[in-house]
Scaffold this motif. Sequence first.
Motif, mmCIF file in Angstrom:
data_model
loop_
_atom_site.group_PDB
_atom_site.id
_atom_site.type_symbol
_atom_site.label_atom_id
_atom_site.label_comp_id
_atom_site.label_asym_id
_atom_site.label_seq_id
_atom_site.Cartn_x
_atom_site.Cartn_y
_atom_site.Cartn_z
ATOM 1 N N UNK B 40 1.047 -1.178 0.131
ATOM 2 C CA UNK B 40 -0.144 -0.043 0.076
ATOM 3 C C UNK B 40 1.018 1.316 0.081
ATOM 4 N N UNK B 41 2.062 1.258 0.790
ATOM 5 C CA UNK B 41 2.896 2.289 0.836
ATOM 6 C C UNK B 41 3.553 2.541 -0.532
ATOM 7 N N UNK B 42 4.065 1.504 -1.281
ATOM 8 C CA UNK B 42 4.251 1.541 -2.882
ATOM 9 C C UNK B 42 3.262 2.354 -3.672
ATOM 10 N N UNK B 43 1.901 2.205 -3.576
ATOM 11 C CA UNK B 43 0.933 2.529 -4.237
ATOM 12 C C UNK B 43 0.699 3.996 -3.823
ATOM 13 N N UNK B 44 0.800 4.323 -2.523
ATOM 14 C CA UNK B 44 0.678 5.821 -2.112
ATOM 15 C C UNK B 44 1.840 6.572 -2.650
ATOM 16 N N UNK B 45 3.045 5.912 -2.759
ATOM 17 C CA UNK B 45 4.028 6.811 -3.605
ATOM 18 C C UNK B 45 4.033 6.873 -4.966
ATOM 19 N N UNK B 50 -0.922 3.294 -11.851
ATOM 20 C CA UNK B 50 -1.539 3.080 -13.156
ATOM 21 C C UNK B 50 -1.892 1.637 -13.416
ATOM 22 N N UNK B 51 -1.383 0.859 -12.403
ATOM 23 C CA UNK B 51 -1.256 -0.695 -12.789
ATOM 24 C C UNK B 51 -2.597 -1.088 -12.568
ATOM 25 N N UNK B 52 -3.154 -1.801 -13.461
ATOM 26 C CA UNK B 52 -4.678 -2.275 -13.217
ATOM 27 C C UNK B 52 -4.677 -3.826 -13.580
ATOM 28 N N UNK B 53 -4.198 -4.717 -12.402
ATOM 29 C CA UNK B 53 -3.877 -6.201 -12.672
ATOM 30 C C UNK B 53 -4.985 -6.957 -13.332
ATOM 31 N N UNK B 54 -4.677 -7.731 -14.243
ATOM 32 C CA UNK B 54 -5.688 -8.784 -14.787
ATOM 33 C C UNK B 54 -6.058 -9.992 -13.942
ATOM 34 N N UNK B 55 -6.951 -10.439 -14.601
ATOM 35 C CA UNK B 55 -7.394 -11.800 -13.613
ATOM 36 C C UNK B 55 -5.887 -12.784 -13.785
ATOM 37 N N UNK B 125 4.133 -9.274 -13.740
ATOM 38 C CA UNK B 125 3.328 -8.309 -13.487
ATOM 39 C C UNK B 125 3.905 -7.456 -12.336
ATOM 40 N N UNK B 126 4.926 -7.775 -11.436
ATOM 41 C CA UNK B 126 5.389 -6.987 -10.485
ATOM 42 C C UNK B 126 6.216 -6.066 -11.311
ATOM 43 N N UNK B 127 7.071 -6.115 -12.209
ATOM 44 C CA UNK B 127 7.879 -5.252 -12.781
ATOM 45 C C UNK B 127 6.956 -4.173 -13.753
ATOM 46 N N UNK B 128 5.890 -4.627 -14.425
ATOM 47 C CA UNK B 128 4.765 -3.694 -14.740
ATOM 48 C C UNK B 128 4.326 -2.776 -13.434
ATOM 49 N N UNK B 129 4.032 -3.308 -12.548
ATOM 50 C CA UNK B 129 3.380 -2.667 -11.334
ATOM 51 C C UNK B 129 4.334 -1.491 -10.772
ATOM 52 N N UNK B 130 5.553 -1.954 -10.751
ATOM 53 C CA UNK B 130 6.659 -1.086 -9.772
ATOM 54 C C UNK B 130 7.340 0.001 -10.668
ATOM 55 N N UNK B 131 7.451 -0.403 -11.903
ATOM 56 C CA UNK B 131 7.971 0.497 -12.927
ATOM 57 C C UNK B 131 7.032 1.184 -14.113
ATOM 58 N N UNK B 132 5.974 1.819 -13.699
ATOM 59 C CA UNK B 132 4.941 2.072 -14.710
ATOM 60 C C UNK B 132 5.102 3.300 -15.213
ATOM 61 N N UNK B 133 5.405 3.772 -16.423
ATOM 62 C CA UNK B 133 5.547 2.824 -17.417
ATOM 63 C C UNK B 133 6.757 2.114 -17.610
ATOM 64 N N UNK B 134 6.668 0.988 -18.110
ATOM 65 C CA UNK B 134 7.970 0.128 -18.097
ATOM 66 C C UNK B 134 8.758 0.355 -19.349
#
Lengths: 64, 230
Positions: B40-45, B50-55, B125-134
């Motif tokens: 959650x802290x990462x998301x706050x920062x 912009x990461x919208x995880x798929x199923x 998916x973690x790389x996409x989430x953490x380094x958006x845009x990758x």
Amino acid sequence: MKNRLKVLRAERDWSQADLAQRLDVSRQTINALETGKYDPSLPLAFRIARLFGQPIEAIFQDEA
Amino acid sequence: MSPEMSNEPQVSKVSPRARRALILMIAGLPVGFFAGRWLLGLRRDGHWGGFDPSGGDMLAFLLAAFLVFAGLVTAGLASSRKALGRRINGDDVRAVTPATSAQARFYAGQGLVLVLAGAMLAAPPLAVALFDPLSPLLASAVMTGLIALFLFQTVGNITLWIRSDELMRRTMAETAAVSFVLFQGLLFLWAAGEKLALLPALTLWDAFNVTMIGYLAISMLIGWRRGFAD
């Protein structure tokens, strides 16, 4: 296939782990053999027969 | 005579296995809490705003968490030959045979392979989430790391196969055969439905994660049928 592994092991007062160590397999393999969940390969059946000093057919019986 | 006055030793109604599970569940609470707080802290920062995880991504994260947890438990167990012996040789109540060093190495290897599988599954998916845009450069770096991990893990899997006994090999071979036949059939049916515009298109990532979960479920079922849970 039925087998007398449990009886033969009990006669020698071996645990499943003891027998597994002597046959170089896991304890789970011995348990699966004793409970009829797994039939051994021919090489393992020969090793078992040699260990107990009995022919294969004296240890394993075809249920058919 | 009342139970309080009896000289008979009091037998605990909770089995050792249930007690261990309870301890692990309690230990998992702070781990889950702090991991959640970190994410959650990462998301706050703004790291994955912009990461919208798929199923498929959610399945991958779930599976990765399961694999890493199972791998750490297995490796932890392998660090004590006595504890490992209790787990794998526990048929005899008179004396539990400690695991041999070869068994400890085997289970440590199995733990490592599971942790690596979890890490590889979570990485994309973690790389996409953490380094958006990758960026393409970063994506290539992640992919290179994944290929290296994959090769290392494959060597680990082959080593485990070589060191396994025949029951374990049979279980692995049956799992592979059942998975192939089942998923090949399902894949055909889905592809046909997609071609006929009756089913939505699946990405390869979604299809892979579904087959991976199916593979694990099949391996557990076959392992249980072969007595691995006994």
